[in-house]
Write a protein that holds these residues in place. Structure first.
Motif, short mmCIF file in Angstrom:
data_model
loop_
_atom_site.label_atom_id
_atom_site.label_comp_id
_atom_site.label_asym_id
_atom_site.label_seq_id
_atom_site.Cartn_x
_atom_site.Cartn_y
_atom_site.Cartn_z
N GLU A 53 5.67 1.80 -1.60
CA GLU A 53 6.57 0.72 -1.24
C GLU A 53 6.16 -0.55 -1.99
OE1 GLU A 53 7.91 -1.94 2.66
OE2 GLU A 53 6.60 -0.18 2.90
N LEU A 54 7.10 -1.14 -2.71
CA LEU A 54 6.81 -2.36 -3.48
C LEU A 54 7.24 -3.58 -2.68
CD1 LEU A 54 7.95 -1.32 -7.10
CD2 LEU A 54 5.69 -1.09 -6.02
N GLU A 55 6.33 -4.53 -2.48
CA GLU A 55 6.61 -5.76 -1.76
C GLU A 55 6.36 -6.94 -2.69
OE1 GLU A 55 4.39 -6.00 1.80
OE2 GLU A 55 5.01 -4.02 2.55
N LEU A 56 7.26 -7.91 -2.70
CA LEU A 56 7.12 -9.08 -3.55
C LEU A 56 7.30 -10.36 -2.74
CD1 LEU A 56 6.90 -10.55 -6.28
CD2 LEU A 56 9.38 -10.19 -6.56
N VAL A 57 6.38 -11.28 -2.91
CA VAL A 57 6.48 -12.61 -2.29
C VAL A 57 6.37 -13.63 -3.42
CG1 VAL A 57 5.43 -14.28 -0.73
CG2 VAL A 57 5.48 -11.83 -0.13
N VAL A 58 7.43 -14.47 -3.56
CA VAL A 58 7.44 -15.52 -4.58
C VAL A 58 7.53 -16.86 -3.88
CG1 VAL A 58 8.60 -16.48 -6.59
CG2 VAL A 58 8.54 -13.98 -6.25
N GLU A 59 6.51 -17.66 -4.06
CA GLU A 59 6.46 -18.97 -3.41
C GLU A 59 6.98 -20.03 -4.37
OE1 GLU A 59 2.55 -19.65 -1.94
OE2 GLU A 59 2.56 -17.90 -0.61
N ARG A 75 1.54 -4.63 -2.98
CA ARG A 75 2.02 -5.97 -2.67
C ARG A 75 1.76 -6.91 -3.84
NH1 ARG A 75 -0.21 -3.79 2.01
NH2 ARG A 75 1.24 -3.73 3.78
N VAL A 76 2.80 -7.65 -4.21
CA VAL A 76 2.71 -8.59 -5.33
C VAL A 76 3.06 -9.98 -4.83
CG1 VAL A 76 3.55 -9.16 -7.65
CG2 VAL A 76 3.37 -6.74 -6.94
N ARG A 77 2.29 -10.97 -5.27
CA ARG A 77 2.56 -12.35 -4.86
C ARG A 77 2.53 -13.25 -6.09
NH1 ARG A 77 -1.46 -13.15 -1.99
NH2 ARG A 77 -2.61 -14.84 -3.01
N VAL A 78 3.51 -14.16 -6.15
CA VAL A 78 3.58 -15.15 -7.22
C VAL A 78 3.53 -16.53 -6.59
CG1 VAL A 78 4.98 -16.12 -9.08
CG2 VAL A 78 4.93 -13.64 -8.73
N GLY A 85 -8.79 -0.04 -1.64
CA GLY A 85 -7.87 -0.63 -2.59
C GLY A 85 -8.49 -1.70 -3.47
N SER A 86 -7.63 -2.30 -4.31
CA SER A 86 -8.07 -3.30 -5.28
C SER A 86 -7.06 -4.45 -5.32
CB SER A 86 -8.20 -2.70 -6.68
OG SER A 86 -9.07 -1.59 -6.69
N THR A 87 -7.59 -5.65 -5.62
CA THR A 87 -6.74 -6.83 -5.76
C THR A 87 -7.04 -7.49 -7.09
OG1 THR A 87 -6.68 -7.20 -3.36
CG2 THR A 87 -6.08 -9.05 -4.79
N VAL A 135 -1.75 -8.86 -7.60
CA VAL A 135 -1.27 -7.50 -7.40
C VAL A 135 -2.31 -6.76 -6.57
CG1 VAL A 135 -0.56 -5.34 -8.49
CG2 VAL A 135 -0.03 -7.53 -9.60
N LYS A 136 -1.89 -6.28 -5.38
CA LYS A 136 -2.82 -5.65 -4.46
C LYS A 136 -2.33 -4.26 -4.10
CE LYS A 136 -4.73 -6.17 0.23
NZ LYS A 136 -6.10 -5.79 -0.16
N ASP A 137 -3.25 -3.28 -4.17
CA ASP A 137 -2.91 -1.92 -3.72
C ASP A 137 -3.88 -1.51 -2.63
OD1 ASP A 137 -5.20 -0.09 -4.76
OD2 ASP A 137 -4.67 -1.23 -6.56
N GLU A 138 -3.57 -0.40 -1.98
CA GLU A 138 -4.44 0.12 -0.90
C GLU A 138 -4.91 1.52 -1.27
OE1 GLU A 138 -2.31 -0.10 2.76
OE2 GLU A 138 -2.01 -2.28 2.64
N GLY A 139 -5.23 1.69 -2.55
CA GLY A 139 -5.60 3.00 -3.04
C GLY A 139 -7.09 3.31 -2.97
N ILE A 140 -7.58 4.04 -3.98
CA ILE A 140 -8.94 4.58 -3.93
C ILE A 140 -10.02 3.53 -4.13
CG2 ILE A 140 -8.17 6.84 -4.71
CD1 ILE A 140 -9.20 6.14 -7.50
N GLY A 141 -9.66 2.37 -4.70
CA GLY A 141 -10.64 1.31 -4.89
C GLY A 141 -11.59 1.60 -6.06
N ILE A 142 -12.49 0.65 -6.28
CA ILE A 142 -13.42 0.73 -7.41
C ILE A 142 -14.83 0.52 -6.89
CG2 ILE A 142 -14.03 -0.24 -9.67
CD1 ILE A 142 -11.16 -1.37 -9.78
N ALA A 143 -15.76 1.38 -7.32
CA ALA A 143 -17.16 1.24 -6.91
C ALA A 143 -17.75 -0.03 -7.53
CB ALA A 143 -17.96 2.46 -7.36
N PRO A 144 -18.69 -0.69 -6.83
CA PRO A 144 -19.26 -1.95 -7.34
C PRO A 144 -19.84 -1.83 -8.74
CG PRO A 144 -19.91 -1.59 -5.06
CD PRO A 144 -19.23 -0.33 -5.50
N GLU A 145 -20.49 -0.69 -9.05
CA GLU A 145 -21.13 -0.55 -10.36
C GLU A 145 -20.13 -0.45 -11.51
OE1 GLU A 145 -21.08 3.64 -8.48
OE2 GLU A 145 -21.37 1.55 -7.85
N HIS A 146 -18.84 -0.22 -11.18
CA HIS A 146 -17.82 -0.10 -12.23
C HIS A 146 -17.00 -1.37 -12.43
CE1 HIS A 146 -18.87 4.03 -12.47
NE2 HIS A 146 -18.25 4.42 -11.37
N LEU A 147 -17.15 -2.35 -11.53
CA LEU A 147 -16.30 -3.53 -11.58
C LEU A 147 -16.44 -4.31 -12.88
CD1 LEU A 147 -16.56 -4.91 -7.92
CD2 LEU A 147 -14.56 -3.90 -9.05
#
Length: 500
Positions: A375-381, A414-417, A486-488, A428-440
């Motif tokens: 589901e794609l969500e967009l918030v534009v301020e 979720r996307v916010r502008v 997830g990741s932001t 741009v924020k997702d709720e997926g598998i995320g990223i391990a700290p050592e790979h950031l």
């Protein structure tokens, strides 16, 4: 002076074996040059050859005249050894670069040995060599002639002492050869006291026991002798410090070499992984495209196309177009990497409304997102207008959104502008598998991934290109992530282009 002796018959086996006995001394003698005074303390002919061959060859290579004073061996024997080592004895002799002399022609020219006369003769040889166009004079003399009635031991040592004062300001380098078992120990002792450098045991040694001429000639005072002794102590300690420093430098160099090796190995691994993934990714759209076009061709060749096939043809063409777009996108990424590497990424600056670009990209991804249950969500301020490159901004949003959908399939994205007077912000924020700290830290690298390329497609270029574009626009990009949560990604862009 005598001419170079003619080529002799093949040398005895002992000479052949000795001719090959050029070892460590050869490398160390390359550090010896004009102005140096050496003695060779030897017990076997092979030790003579180990110094003779590199000494003469180095001199010839440096354009010096080489004079060998024979006594214990004949000129023919020495010439044979040089031939075996690759020296063109005849050619060097014809041009005067290699000369052989006997004891009587050098040390006993006037019938008896007089140190001052021999020193004057060396000066004359030096003058003649330089006038003949040679860069200097190189002498190697066999000292066994001194075992006869001439000279007395004191005269010989006086001669060696005078030489030590002569060499530093000359264009001459010499090796005096002493057979250890044939000379009395007293002579060998004094010989070592009069030569700054000693060749012994296949090594060239800086002589710790060398004494200046005034010490050897008995002109020293107690104070002078004490100063010399203290200087020797300082010299030993300085040599020790130099060895320690050299060891430390070698250790540091070894660490640096290990680091460079690891980096090179990692670069090779990344290259191999990239080639493997690239070949797979480039073939992925081609295979179904080829199969669909073949199927369509067979249908077209089987007979007249019925109206009911029209919808199928449209679907096949639409699928082909999608695959071609995917292939074109991959090729574009590779071209962008090439441009970025060369520093030639083109930018077209214009006034752009950030929210409008984001809506267009999300609209293109709507159908794909539905298939992936994202589901794609967009918030534009409010409107956020800046001077940017519209196509490159579209590329940034495309990469971030496709990345979020790929790793967050089945979850909302979720996307916010938003923005202020100085900057525009895209989140741009997702709720997926995320990223391990050592790979950031490395996910923005070229061809880098935080997950296996087998499970997730792509060339590992999206985030790299995104970061480069954002930086070219004068902005920055950050990421916050936790495995499984997830990741932001947050992009901040100045509303006006940087002055550079």
């Amino acid at each position: 002076m005598k001419d170079t002796p003619p080529a002799a018959s093949p040398p005895p086996r002992r000479l052949e074996e000795a001719g090959a006995a050029v070892g460590e001394t050869a490398r160390q003698l390359t550090r010896v040059g004009l102005g140096d005074h050496l003695c060779l303390i030897y017990e076997r002919f092979e030790e003579q050859v180990a110094a003779l061959v590199p000494f003469v060859r180095t001199g010839l290579e440096r354009g010096e005249q080489c004079v060998y004073l024979v006594d214990e061996h004949t000129a023919e024997e020495v010439a044979a050894v040089l031939r075996e080592s690759g020296v063109d004895v005849e050619a060097e002799g014809e041009r005067g670069a290699l000369v052989f002399q006997s004891t009587r022609e050098a040390y006993l020219r006037t019938g008896r040995f007089v140190p001052e006369e021999m020193l004057a003769y060396l000066r004359e040889l030096e003058r003649q060599a330089l006038e003949a166009g040679f860069t200097g004079l190189r002498i190697m003399g066999e000292m066994t002639w001194a075992l006869g009635a001439e000279p007395e031991g004191e005269q010989l040592i006086r001669y060696e002492t005078l030489l030590t004062g002569f060499f530093p300001n000359s264009k001459v380098v010499a090796i005096c050869q002493y057979h250890r078992s044939r000379f009395p120990p007293e002579i060998i002792r004094d010989v070592m006291r009069t030569h700054p450098l000693v060749i012994y045991g296949n090594e060239v040694h800086g002589n710790l026991f060398y004494e200046r001429p005034e010490l050897m000639l008995g002109k020293e005072t107690a104070a002078l002798r004490v100063e010399w002794m203290l200087a020797q102590l300082r010299r030993v300690r300085a040599d020790e410090r130099e060895l320690v420093e050299l060891g430390m430098r070698l250790g540091q160099q070894a660490e640096e070499n290990a680091r460079l090796y690891e980096e090179a190995s990692e670069a090779v691994r990344i290259r191999d992984d990239f080639l493997s993934v690239a070949s797979h990714e480039l073939k992925t759209p081609l295979t179904p495209l080829h199969l669909r076009l073949q199927s369509l061709k067979r249908e077209m060749e089987s007979g007249p196309v019925a109206c009911q096939h029209r919808e199928r043809v449209i679907r096949v063409v639409e699928s082909a177009e999608a695959q071609l777009r995917k292939l074109a996108a991959l090729v574009d990424d590779l071209l962008d990497v090439s441009r970025l590497t060369e520093g030639k990424l083109p930018l077209t600056w214009e006034d752009v409304e950030l929210g409008e670009v984001v809506r267009e990209v999300m609209g293109r991804f709507a159908q794909q997102a539905a298939k992936m249950d994202c589901e794609l969500e967009l918030v534009v301020e409010g409107p956020v207008v800046g001077r940017w490159d519209r196509l490159r901004l579209d590329q940034v949003m495309t990469n971030l959104l496709s990345n979020a959908m790929k790793y967050g399939a089945g979850h909302p994205v979720r996307v916010r502008v938003e923005g202020d007077e100085e900057r525009g912000v895209l989140v741009v924020k997702d709720e997926g598998i995320g990223i391990a700290p050592e790979h950031l830290k490395r996910i923005f690298g070229k061809f880098e991934r935080a997950v296996s390329g087998r499970n997730y497609g792509g060339l590992g270029l999206g985030l790299y290109i995104t970061q480069q574009i954002v930086q070219a626009l004068g902005g920055s990009i950050q990421v916050e992530s936790e495995p499984g949560r997830g990741s932001t990604f947050r992009v901040e862009l100045p509303l006006r282009p940087p002055e550079s």
